[in-house]
Scaffold this motif. Structure first.
Motif, mmCIF file in Angstrom:
data_model
loop_
_atom_site.group_PDB
_atom_site.id
_atom_site.type_symbol
_atom_site.label_atom_id
_atom_site.label_comp_id
_atom_site.label_asym_id
_atom_site.label_seq_id
_atom_site.Cartn_x
_atom_site.Cartn_y
_atom_site.Cartn_z
ATOM 1 N N PRO A 95 -9.147 15.635 38.795
ATOM 2 C CA PRO A 95 -8.530 15.652 40.131
ATOM 3 C C PRO A 95 -9.189 14.673 41.098
ATOM 4 C CG PRO A 95 -8.849 17.890 39.329
ATOM 5 C CD PRO A 95 -9.559 16.988 38.364
ATOM 6 N N LYS A 96 -10.453 14.387 40.910
ATOM 7 C CA LYS A 96 -11.167 13.483 41.813
ATOM 8 C C LYS A 96 -10.683 12.037 41.665
ATOM 9 C CE LYS A 96 -15.927 12.535 43.326
ATOM 10 N NZ LYS A 96 -15.804 13.233 44.615
ATOM 11 N N GLN A 97 -10.053 11.734 40.544
ATOM 12 C CA GLN A 97 -9.618 10.365 40.256
ATOM 13 C C GLN A 97 -8.106 10.177 40.371
ATOM 14 O OE1 GLN A 97 -11.001 9.674 36.293
ATOM 15 N NE2 GLN A 97 -13.148 10.025 36.786
ATOM 16 N N LYS A 98 -7.383 11.216 40.744
ATOM 17 C CA LYS A 98 -5.923 11.168 40.675
ATOM 18 C C LYS A 98 -5.283 11.468 42.029
ATOM 19 C CE LYS A 98 -5.897 10.712 36.114
ATOM 20 N NZ LYS A 98 -7.352 10.680 35.881
ATOM 21 N N PRO A 99 -4.010 11.126 42.173
ATOM 22 C CA PRO A 99 -3.259 11.539 43.367
ATOM 23 C C PRO A 99 -3.096 13.063 43.373
ATOM 24 C CG PRO A 99 -2.106 9.804 42.140
ATOM 25 C CD PRO A 99 -3.196 10.318 41.261
ATOM 26 N N PRO A 100 -2.607 13.643 44.470
ATOM 27 C CA PRO A 100 -2.601 15.109 44.591
ATOM 28 C C PRO A 100 -1.460 15.835 43.891
ATOM 29 C CG PRO A 100 -1.761 14.130 46.591
ATOM 30 C CD PRO A 100 -2.202 12.985 45.719
ATOM 31 N N GLY A 101 -0.508 15.107 43.314
ATOM 32 C CA GLY A 101 0.689 15.756 42.770
ATOM 33 C C GLY A 101 0.422 16.833 41.750
ATOM 34 N N GLN A 102 -0.476 16.567 40.809
ATOM 35 C CA GLN A 102 -0.736 17.533 39.736
ATOM 36 C C GLN A 102 -1.495 18.757 40.251
ATOM 37 O OE1 GLN A 102 -1.889 15.580 35.897
ATOM 38 N NE2 GLN A 102 -1.678 13.688 37.059
ATOM 39 N N VAL A 103 -2.354 18.555 41.232
ATOM 40 C CA VAL A 103 -3.046 19.694 41.839
ATOM 41 C C VAL A 103 -2.052 20.577 42.580
ATOM 42 C CG1 VAL A 103 -4.784 20.399 43.525
ATOM 43 C CG2 VAL A 103 -5.216 18.439 42.038
ATOM 44 N N LEU A 104 -1.108 19.965 43.298
ATOM 45 C CA LEU A 104 -0.096 20.736 44.016
ATOM 46 C C LEU A 104 0.785 21.527 43.061
ATOM 47 C CD1 LEU A 104 0.971 18.169 46.762
ATOM 48 C CD2 LEU A 104 -0.306 20.289 47.092
ATOM 49 N N PHE A 105 1.094 20.949 41.905
ATOM 50 C CA PHE A 105 1.865 21.658 40.874
ATOM 51 C C PHE A 105 1.151 22.946 40.472
ATOM 52 C CE2 PHE A 105 2.449 22.570 36.362
ATOM 53 C CZ PHE A 105 3.837 22.657 36.254
ATOM 54 N N GLU A 106 -0.141 22.834 40.207
ATOM 55 C CA GLU A 106 -0.907 24.008 39.791
ATOM 56 C C GLU A 106 -1.087 24.994 40.947
ATOM 57 O OE1 GLU A 106 -1.158 24.564 36.903
ATOM 58 O OE2 GLU A 106 -1.701 22.840 35.675
ATOM 59 N N MET A 107 -1.198 24.498 42.166
ATOM 60 C CA MET A 107 -1.305 25.395 43.318
ATOM 61 C C MET A 107 -0.058 26.258 43.438
ATOM 62 S SD MET A 107 -3.141 22.956 46.204
ATOM 63 C CE MET A 107 -3.224 24.248 47.462
ATOM 64 N N ALA A 108 1.101 25.666 43.176
ATOM 65 C CA ALA A 108 2.355 26.429 43.223
ATOM 66 C C ALA A 108 2.370 27.512 42.149
ATOM 67 C CB ALA A 108 3.549 25.483 43.053
ATOM 68 N N ILE A 109 1.896 27.174 40.947
ATOM 69 C CA ILE A 109 1.845 28.151 39.853
ATOM 70 C C ILE A 109 0.892 29.293 40.196
ATOM 71 C CG2 ILE A 109 1.235 28.519 37.440
ATOM 72 C CD1 ILE A 109 3.770 26.941 37.719
ATOM 73 N N VAL A 110 -0.293 28.958 40.681
ATOM 74 C CA VAL A 110 -1.287 29.982 41.036
ATOM 75 C C VAL A 110 -0.770 30.846 42.179
ATOM 76 C CG1 VAL A 110 -3.615 30.379 41.928
ATOM 77 C CG2 VAL A 110 -3.221 28.604 40.204
ATOM 78 N N HIS A 111 -0.081 30.239 43.128
ATOM 79 C CA HIS A 111 0.478 31.000 44.253
ATOM 80 C C HIS A 111 1.497 32.031 43.762
ATOM 81 C CE1 HIS A 111 1.804 31.826 48.352
ATOM 82 N NE2 HIS A 111 3.053 31.671 47.936
ATOM 83 N N LEU A 112 2.278 31.667 42.747
ATOM 84 C CA LEU A 112 3.329 32.564 42.245
ATOM 85 C C LEU A 112 2.783 33.636 41.305
ATOM 86 C CD1 LEU A 112 6.197 29.998 41.519
ATOM 87 C CD2 LEU A 112 6.156 31.734 43.315
ATOM 88 N N PHE A 113 1.821 33.275 40.457
ATOM 89 C CA PHE A 113 1.380 34.189 39.397
ATOM 90 C C PHE A 113 -0.069 34.641 39.534
ATOM 91 C CE2 PHE A 113 4.878 31.699 37.642
ATOM 92 C CZ PHE A 113 5.672 32.671 37.076
ATOM 93 N N GLY A 114 -0.779 34.092 40.526
ATOM 94 C CA GLY A 114 -2.162 34.473 40.698
ATOM 95 C C GLY A 114 -3.080 33.643 39.817
ATOM 96 N N PRO A 115 -4.391 33.701 40.047
ATOM 97 C CA PRO A 115 -5.367 32.929 39.258
ATOM 98 C C PRO A 115 -5.658 33.602 37.924
ATOM 99 C CG PRO A 115 -6.499 34.184 40.934
ATOM 100 C CD PRO A 115 -5.029 34.451 41.150
ATOM 101 N N THR A 116 -4.660 33.706 37.068
ATOM 102 C CA THR A 116 -4.761 34.488 35.836
ATOM 103 C C THR A 116 -4.453 33.647 34.605
ATOM 104 O OG1 THR A 116 -2.424 35.124 35.973
ATOM 105 C CG2 THR A 116 -4.022 36.542 37.108
ATOM 106 N N ASP A 117 -4.735 34.240 33.441
ATOM 107 C CA ASP A 117 -4.373 33.586 32.179
ATOM 108 C C ASP A 117 -2.862 33.435 32.066
ATOM 109 O OD1 ASP A 117 -7.012 33.427 31.481
ATOM 110 O OD2 ASP A 117 -6.983 35.163 30.129
ATOM 111 N N LEU A 118 -2.122 34.405 32.605
ATOM 112 C CA LEU A 118 -0.660 34.320 32.592
ATOM 113 C C LEU A 118 -0.190 33.079 33.332
ATOM 114 C CD1 LEU A 118 2.191 35.408 32.096
ATOM 115 C CD2 LEU A 118 1.945 36.785 34.191
ATOM 116 N N ALA A 119 -0.785 32.826 34.491
ATOM 117 C CA ALA A 119 -0.408 31.646 35.267
ATOM 118 C C ALA A 119 -0.699 30.373 34.481
ATOM 119 C CB ALA A 119 -1.161 31.639 36.591
ATOM 120 N N ALA A 120 -1.837 30.331 33.812
ATOM 121 C CA ALA A 120 -2.191 29.153 33.012
ATOM 122 C C ALA A 120 -1.215 28.965 31.856
ATOM 123 C CB ALA A 120 -3.618 29.285 32.492
#
Length: 252
Positions: A95-120
């Motif tokens: 993430p330190k070397q990339k634009p924010p798009g992929q981090v935002l994608f994962e933030m949306a997933i974590v927001h919907l399913f929580g910081p869990t193995d299911l979300a991953a």
């Protein structure tokens, strides 16, 4: 067994050539991705998918998203302070070397399913589904630039079995071919049909691609080459129109 849809696509295309059979190639590609993840785990299992997504060193985007949300940093603040945040110690390797798009994608997933193995797991499977459309993108690319539907189908078939594509699952890189095709085809349409809606769309898509990864920067070489070919083969002077389309895309 996971390759059966692929074989079926070849048999059906030989009997009645149609782009619809690319759908079977996409199904086979997704099935082989999941199967590849299954056999790479010891003992075999699907835990590899969440393990890779959650790893700080394989991708890091999911864990980065969890860290930001845990600190109360939402997408608005992330976009606002992104350059200064990268300079700090809050970001992992990728993430330190990339634009924010992929981090935002994962933030949306974590927001919907929580910081869990299911979300991953959901994140990994969703990446696989999106990546399967790279097979369709390959078909579109070859069909557009060669005019041969046969070449497009067999090219997409080849791509659907490439180890680098299948076994990289579940990483975002599998999806990048879609961005490449969109950029290339939109530029081709702008040059060949001379309509500014395509150059506007190119600018928007290129911006989106650059928001996800810096890799589309190298596609400029292809775009310049295509413009050169168009300039050299056109029956009338088109250099001014090419430069105008380029300016419109850059403005967009």
């Amino acid at each position: 067994p996971l390759g059966i849809p692929f074989v079926l696509a070849q048999l059906l295309y030989a009997r009645r050539p149609s782009a619809i059979w690319v759908g079977l190639l996409m199904v086979a590609a997704l099935a082989l991705m999941i199967g590849g993840a299954w056999v790479q785990q010891n003992p075999p299992g699907l835990s590899r998918i969440p393990n890779v997504i959650e790893s700080r060193w394989s991708t890091g985007y999911f864990d980065q998203a969890k860290l930001l949300l845990r600190k109360g940093i939402g997408w608005r603040q992330l976009l606002k302070d992104y350059p200064s945040m990268l300079a700090g110690r809050n970001f992992y390797l990728h993430p330190k070397q990339k634009p924010p798009g992929q981090v935002l994608f994962e933030m949306a997933i974590v927001h919907l399913f929580g910081p869990t193995d299911l979300a991953a797991s959901v994140s990994g499977l969703l990446i696989g589904v999106i990546a399967s459309f790279a097979v369709l993108a390959t078909y579109v690319f070859i069909a557009f630039f060669t005019g041969s539907k046969d070449a497009a189908f067999y090219g997409a078939s080849y791509f659907a079995l490439c180890p680098g594509f299948i076994l990289f699952f579940p990483l975002f890189e599998q999806c990048f071919a879609i961005l490449t095709v969109l950029v290339a085809v939109l530029w081709g349409l702008a040059l060949m049909r001379d309509q500014f809606r395509y150059s506007v769309a190119l600018g928007v898509v290129y911006a989106l691609a650059g928001f996800i990864t810096y890799l589309p920067g190298v596609i400029v070489i292809f775009l310049i080459g295509l413009a050169f070919i168009r300039w050299r083969t056109a029956e009338h002077r088109v250099l001014g129109r090419i430069l105008l389309h380029m300016a419109v895309a850059l403005l967009a």
